[in-house]
Design an enzyme around this catalytic site. Structure first.
Site, short mmCIF file in Angstrom:
data_model
loop_
_atom_site.label_atom_id
_atom_site.label_comp_id
_atom_site.label_asym_id
_atom_site.label_seq_id
_atom_site.Cartn_x
_atom_site.Cartn_y
_atom_site.Cartn_z
N GLY A 1 -91.80 38.87 -31.56
CA GLY A 1 -90.57 37.97 -32.40
C GLY A 1 -90.05 37.04 -31.88
CD GLU B 1 -85.88 40.57 -30.19
OE1 GLU B 1 -86.71 40.21 -30.51
OE2 GLU B 1 -85.85 42.31 -29.95
CG ASP B 2 -87.68 38.04 -33.21
OD1 ASP B 2 -86.25 39.09 -33.44
OD2 ASP B 2 -87.91 38.51 -34.09
CG ASP C 1 -82.02 44.45 -36.78
OD1 ASP C 1 -82.05 45.42 -36.50
OD2 ASP C 1 -83.08 44.03 -37.86
CG ASP D 1 -93.84 40.82 -37.76
OD1 ASP D 1 -94.48 41.70 -37.85
OD2 ASP D 1 -92.12 41.19 -37.51
CE LYS E 1 -81.42 40.83 -41.33
NZ LYS E 1 -82.31 41.85 -42.08
#
Length: 183
Positions: free
Chosen positions: A47, A102-103, A106, A162, A134
């Site tokens: 990601g 990192e993308d 969360d 994704d 998030k």
């Protein structure tokens, strides 16, 4: 005629130009903070690849690039809470200053596990740089050191994010129509 997957997008949350501007700003911050360090940038596959690539291309300083593959999601939409290491680093971390790219953060499970692992392996320091944060989903006791954007608790795709391996190649971040992933 086959439909395009862009038709599955409910709304665009972050445009290509917004992302590019923020990536450039993050690169500038990182260059200031690491100009005299032995910097190792670790991208979390798969990601983070678009973000990682764009970020390091904006950085005008010597650095080493490596990848690791870890996940707490598999093919689902919810974190399992268990982090699996699927591809490990091929470099010694002893005395290195590491930035994990990192993308999205969360739950924080993946970044927390990677940070602890890298420190255990002798890294001098470990920082986390995430395109998206998030916060509402956080269960692990970790915060990213560098954040592109805080985002709402919605199912996001694009720019590396994704659903079941697809939508990573969108140039923006958007929300997926619920009917796409609720069937």
């Amino acid at each position: 005629m086959k439909k395009r997957f862009t038709e599955d997008i409910e709304k665009v949350l972050l445009t290509e130009s917004q992302i590019a501007a923020r990536v450039k700003g993050l690169a500038e911050q990182l260059m200031q903070d690491y100009e005299d360090k032995d910097l190792l940038m670790v991208g979390v596959l798969t990601g983070a690849t678009p973000f990682y690539t764009a970020l390091v291309m904006e950085m005008d300083l010597p650095l080493e690039m490596h990848f690791i593959r870890a996940s707490s999601y598999g093919a689902g939409t919810e974190s399992s809470g268990k982090v699996e290491l699927r591809y490990d680093l091929e470099v010694d971390l002893q005395g290195r200053d590491v930035v994990i790219v990192e993308d999205i953060i969360d739950s924080g499970n993946t970044l927390s596990a990677l940070k602890a692992l890298f420190l255990q392996r002798g890294a001098n320091s470990v920082a986390c740089c995430c395109l998206l944060d998030k916060k509402e989903r956080r269960t692990a006791d970790i915060e990213a050191d560098y954040v592109g954007f805080e985002v709402p608790d919605e199912f996001l795709v694009g720019y590396g994010l994704d659903y079941a391996g697809k939508y990573r190649n969108l140039k923006y971040v958007g929300t997926l129509r619920p009917e796409v992933y609720s069937n």
